[in-house]
Scaffold this motif. Structure first.
Motif, PDB file in Angstrom:
ATOM      1  N   ALA A 130       0.840  -1.296  -0.083  1.00 11.52           N
ATOM      2  CA  ALA A 130      -0.040   0.068  -0.122  1.00 11.52           C
ATOM      3  C   ALA A 130       1.165   1.304  -0.072  1.00 11.52           C
ATOM      4  CB  ALA A 130      -0.875   0.031   1.385  1.00 11.52           C
ATOM      5  N   ALA A 131       1.632   1.362   0.671  1.00  9.48           N
ATOM      6  CA  ALA A 131       2.804   2.483   0.907  1.00  9.48           C
ATOM      7  C   ALA A 131       3.471   2.697  -0.259  1.00  9.48           C
ATOM      8  CB  ALA A 131       3.665   2.196   2.189  1.00  9.48           C
ATOM      9  N   THR A 132       3.902   1.423  -0.779  1.00  6.42           N
ATOM     10  CA  THR A 132       4.588   1.774  -2.030  1.00  6.42           C
ATOM     11  C   THR A 132       4.099   2.334  -3.533  1.00  6.42           C
ATOM     12  OG1 THR A 132       6.318   0.018  -1.534  1.00  6.42           O
ATOM     13  CG2 THR A 132       6.253   0.568  -3.756  1.00  6.42           C
ATOM     14  N   ALA A 133       2.532   1.594  -3.438  1.00  2.00           N
ATOM     15  CA  ALA A 133       1.641   2.041  -4.451  1.00  2.00           C
ATOM     16  C   ALA A 133       1.219   3.569  -4.384  1.00  2.00           C
ATOM     17  CB  ALA A 133       0.659   1.014  -4.531  1.00  2.00           C
ATOM     18  N   ALA A 134       1.028   3.885  -2.990  1.00  6.14           N
ATOM     19  CA  ALA A 134       0.703   5.336  -2.825  1.00  6.14           C
ATOM     20  C   ALA A 134       1.561   6.340  -3.162  1.00  6.14           C
ATOM     21  CB  ALA A 134       0.145   5.677  -1.444  1.00  6.14           C
ATOM     22  N   ALA A 135       2.893   6.155  -3.007  1.00 11.21           N
ATOM     23  CA  ALA A 135       4.132   6.735  -3.256  1.00 11.21           C
ATOM     24  C   ALA A 135       4.360   6.869  -4.880  1.00 11.21           C
ATOM     25  CB  ALA A 135       5.236   6.619  -2.546  1.00 11.21           C
ATOM     26  N   ALA A 136       4.383   5.460  -5.287  1.00 13.70           N
ATOM     27  CA  ALA A 136       4.620   5.450  -6.812  1.00 13.70           C
ATOM     28  C   ALA A 136       3.575   5.972  -7.771  1.00 13.70           C
ATOM     29  CB  ALA A 136       4.901   4.133  -7.207  1.00 13.70           C
ATOM     30  N   LEU A 137       2.338   5.842  -7.606  1.00 10.81           N
ATOM     31  CA  LEU A 137       1.343   6.336  -8.275  1.00 10.81           C
ATOM     32  C   LEU A 137       1.566   7.889  -8.175  1.00 10.81           C
ATOM     33  CD1 LEU A 137      -1.178   3.514  -7.504  1.00 10.81           C
ATOM     34  CD2 LEU A 137      -0.136   3.842  -9.674  1.00 10.81           C
ATOM     35  N   ALA A 138       1.432   8.339  -6.937  1.00 11.27           N
ATOM     36  CA  ALA A 138       1.553   9.719  -6.878  1.00 11.27           C
ATOM     37  C   ALA A 138       2.772  10.611  -7.640  1.00 11.27           C
ATOM     38  CB  ALA A 138       1.631  10.160  -5.471  1.00 11.27           C
ATOM     39  N   SER A 139       3.974   9.695  -7.676  1.00  7.99           N
ATOM     40  CA  SER A 139       4.892  10.267  -8.381  1.00  7.99           C
ATOM     41  C   SER A 139       4.951  10.621  -9.898  1.00  7.99           C
ATOM     42  CB  SER A 139       6.223   9.295  -8.257  1.00  7.99           C
ATOM     43  OG  SER A 139       6.168   8.217  -8.704  1.00  7.99           O
ATOM     44  N   HIS A 171      -0.706  10.918 -10.889  1.00  5.70           N
ATOM     45  CA  HIS A 171      -1.986  10.574 -10.352  1.00  5.70           C
ATOM     46  C   HIS A 171      -2.414  11.102  -9.172  1.00  5.70           C
ATOM     47  CE1 HIS A 171      -2.579   7.293 -13.204  1.00  5.70           C
ATOM     48  NE2 HIS A 171      -1.284   6.690 -13.050  1.00  5.70           N
ATOM     49  N   ARG A 172      -3.777  11.244  -8.581  1.00  3.65           N
ATOM     50  CA  ARG A 172      -4.194  12.096  -7.591  1.00  3.65           C
ATOM     51  C   ARG A 172      -4.582  11.027  -6.506  1.00  3.65           C
ATOM     52  NH1 ARG A 172      -2.770  17.218  -7.808  1.00  3.65           N
ATOM     53  NH2 ARG A 172      -2.679  17.916  -9.760  1.00  3.65           N
ATOM     54  N   VAL A 173      -3.745  10.680  -5.566  1.00  2.00           N
ATOM     55  CA  VAL A 173      -3.920   9.709  -4.669  1.00  2.00           C
ATOM     56  C   VAL A 173      -4.160   9.790  -3.269  1.00  2.00           C
ATOM     57  CG1 VAL A 173      -2.319   7.732  -3.952  1.00  2.00           C
ATOM     58  CG2 VAL A 173      -1.898   8.343  -6.141  1.00  2.00           C
ATOM     59  N   SER A 174      -5.212   9.396  -2.705  1.00  6.62           N
ATOM     60  CA  SER A 174      -5.516   9.402  -1.280  1.00  6.62           C
ATOM     61  C   SER A 174      -5.110   8.002  -0.613  1.00  6.62           C
ATOM     62  CB  SER A 174      -6.968   9.524  -1.277  1.00  6.62           C
ATOM     63  OG  SER A 174      -7.457  10.927  -1.679  1.00  6.62           O
ATOM     64  N   TRP A 175      -4.241   8.190   0.244  1.00  2.94           N
ATOM     65  CA  TRP A 175      -3.971   6.700   1.081  1.00  2.94           C
ATOM     66  C   TRP A 175      -4.563   6.780   2.370  1.00  2.94           C
ATOM     67  CZ3 TRP A 175       1.544   5.639   3.346  1.00  2.94           C
ATOM     68  CH2 TRP A 175       1.697   4.371   3.928  1.00  2.94           C
ATOM     69  N   TRP A 176      -5.251   5.786   2.366  1.00  3.30           N
ATOM     70  CA  TRP A 176      -6.184   5.431   3.604  1.00  3.30           C
ATOM     71  C   TRP A 176      -5.532   4.351   4.455  1.00  3.30           C
ATOM     72  CZ3 TRP A 176     -11.991   3.109   3.601  1.00  3.30           C
ATOM     73  CH2 TRP A 176     -12.317   3.282   4.970  1.00  3.30           C
ATOM     74  N   PRO A 177      -4.791   4.712   5.305  1.00  2.20           N
ATOM     75  CA  PRO A 177      -4.106   3.283   6.007  1.00  2.20           C
ATOM     76  C   PRO A 177      -5.284   2.497   6.558  1.00  2.20           C
ATOM     77  CG  PRO A 177      -2.673   5.196   6.557  1.00  2.20           C
ATOM     78  CD  PRO A 177      -3.942   5.639   5.790  1.00  2.20           C
TER      79      PRO A 177
END
Length: 429
Positions: free
Chosen positions: A12-21, A24-30
């Motif tokens: 989850a952490a990696t996908a959030a960082a990579a997609l935002a980079s 993409h407009r990413v919301s990460w909900w842990p």
């Protein structure tokens, strides 16, 4: 795309960082079990190369928002729901998908990046509502190289039963598919089983090689000769042919158990998987048994230095790590342990608390050698490969080096005046 990533796994952490980079407009909900305040201070995440910096960049650039404890994702037009939960959270995952379905666009896609039982993506899809689709994207990240393996993948294993969903996922990950075609598409259930089967095969190779190493010990054969001979056969190759003192890790171990569960739920018992797991658990005690044999069972009062606690180099995790089994065996005999690891000492403190027979070090590895009768190499961090041999030899009272990863040359260690014991390697006379 507007993406909602849900979960507190490394995936989850990696996908959030990579997609935002990549815009993409990413919301990460842990997940509630590990919110952002907890994750941002966790050793396993902060020690993952590049990841925290990339998360910080995404937040600073406004492409990534991370929800805190008690917060809910805002908006109702997410085009992608990326699910990366632990196997134990699958029931919650179904409820969350059903709850969030009204927040997704009519043609949204669910990307199940969790390691769930085979068929779980089908069940998640049922909670999405009409028009929305679900795909299974196998979690193939390597701990210690998560950013690299996500952004420069050797392949994406995509379980997809719908061409439109495939096109949407390809667009989502287009920035990571430029060097060459890396998508391997198959039906959803096939992809879920393939992920488990891959780790089952790798674990089988490791356990088989450990069995051969034990036989080599008995026959007085150097297992390194055997390994090179086997690896040179094009039908076998060299990967995962290195014997050692057991494997661990959250993903590898969970996948094996999940594969065993799938077998059991299907009415099939896997004697092979049982043996793989049994061999691995036995190997976690192999350094202890070699210490026992060297000192003829008289271990009480000894001090042992251990280099390495993490289940592999490059991570701070100790989930199912061989060192945990080893420590229990040593303490049962009254052995004092001085342990060094560059990243995992905090995880050990959290797991074990203050133990009267344990001292932890994370600075100079040589600190752990003071007053030690023997040294056990458990995790092959690069900092351990080329020690100051004369200094090491002068510090070890018992002159015994137990190499749990076969990274040292037995002849060179013997030349330093030390007794060498490896995994299937020829020891000094």
């Amino acid at each position: 795309m507007r993406v909602l990533v849900h979960g507190s796994e490394l995936a989850a952490a990696t996908a959030a960082a990579a997609l935002a980079s990549v815009g993409h407009r990413v919301s990460w909900w842990p997940h509630a079990s590990a919110d952002w305040s907890t994750l941002s201070e966790s050793g396993w995440l902060t020690s993952e190369p590049q990841l925290m910096a990339r998360l910080g960049e995404g937040i600073a650039q406004g492409h990534l928002s991370v929800l805190g404890a008690g917060e809910q994702p805002e908006g109702d037009d997410f085009e992608v729901l990326w699910l990366a939960l632990s196997p134990e959270q699958r029931e919650e995952g179904r409820a969350t998908v059903a709850e969030l379905s009204s927040r997704l666009t009519a043609d949204a896609v669910l990307v199940n990046n969790s390691t769930f039982p085979v068929g779980e993506t089908d069940r998640l899809a049922a909670g999405l509502g009409n028009g929305r689709r679900a795909v299974a994207l196998a979690d193939l990240l390597e701990e210690g190289r998560a950013w690299e393996t996500f952004t420069r993948p050797s392949r994406w294993l995509l379980g997809c039963d719908d061409r439109d969903a495939e096109r949407q996922v390809r667009e989502l990950l287009r920035a990571f598919n430029r060097r060459r075609e890396v998508f391997q598409r198959m039906p959803r259930r096939a992809a879920e089983l393939t992920k488990l089967a891959i780790n089952g095969m790798l674990a089988t190779r490791i356990s088989y090689m450990n069995e051969i190493a034990g036989l080599a010990d008995t026959l007085g054969v150097d297992v390194e000769d055997v390994r090179e001979g086997m690896g040179a056969d094009s039908r076998i190759g060299y990967e995962y042919l290195y014997p050692g003192c057991g494997f661990g890790g959250p993903s590898f171990s969970r996948d094996l158990m999940r594969l065993a569960d799938v077998q059991s739920a299907s009415g099939r018992h896997s004697a092979l998987l049982d043996q793989v797991l049994d061999i691995n658990e036995q190997k976690k005690e192999t350094l202890f048994r070699k210490l026992w044999a060297h000192y003829h069972g008289r271990l009480e009062g000894l001090t042992v230095a251990i280099w390495g606690a993490a289940f592999k180099p490059g991570t701070a995790r100790i989930d199912h790590a061989p060192v945990l089994t080893l420590l229990r065996a040593l303490w049962a005999q009254g052995v004092r342990v001085r342990l060094h690891d560059p990243a995992a000492t905090e995880a050990l403190r959290e797991r074990l608390g203050d133990h009267p027979l344990l001292e932890l070090f994370d600075g100079d590895p040589d600190e752990a050698l003071e007053g030690a009768d023997a040294l056990m190499l458990v995790t092959e961090w690069k900092a351990y490969w080329n020690p100051d041999w004369p200094r090491l030899a002068s510090k070890l009272k018992g002159k015994l080096l137990l190499d749990g990863r076969n990274i040292y040359d037995p002849a060179h260690v013997a030349d330093m005046g030390l007794h060498y014991r490896g995994i299937g390697r020829r020891a000094d006379p």
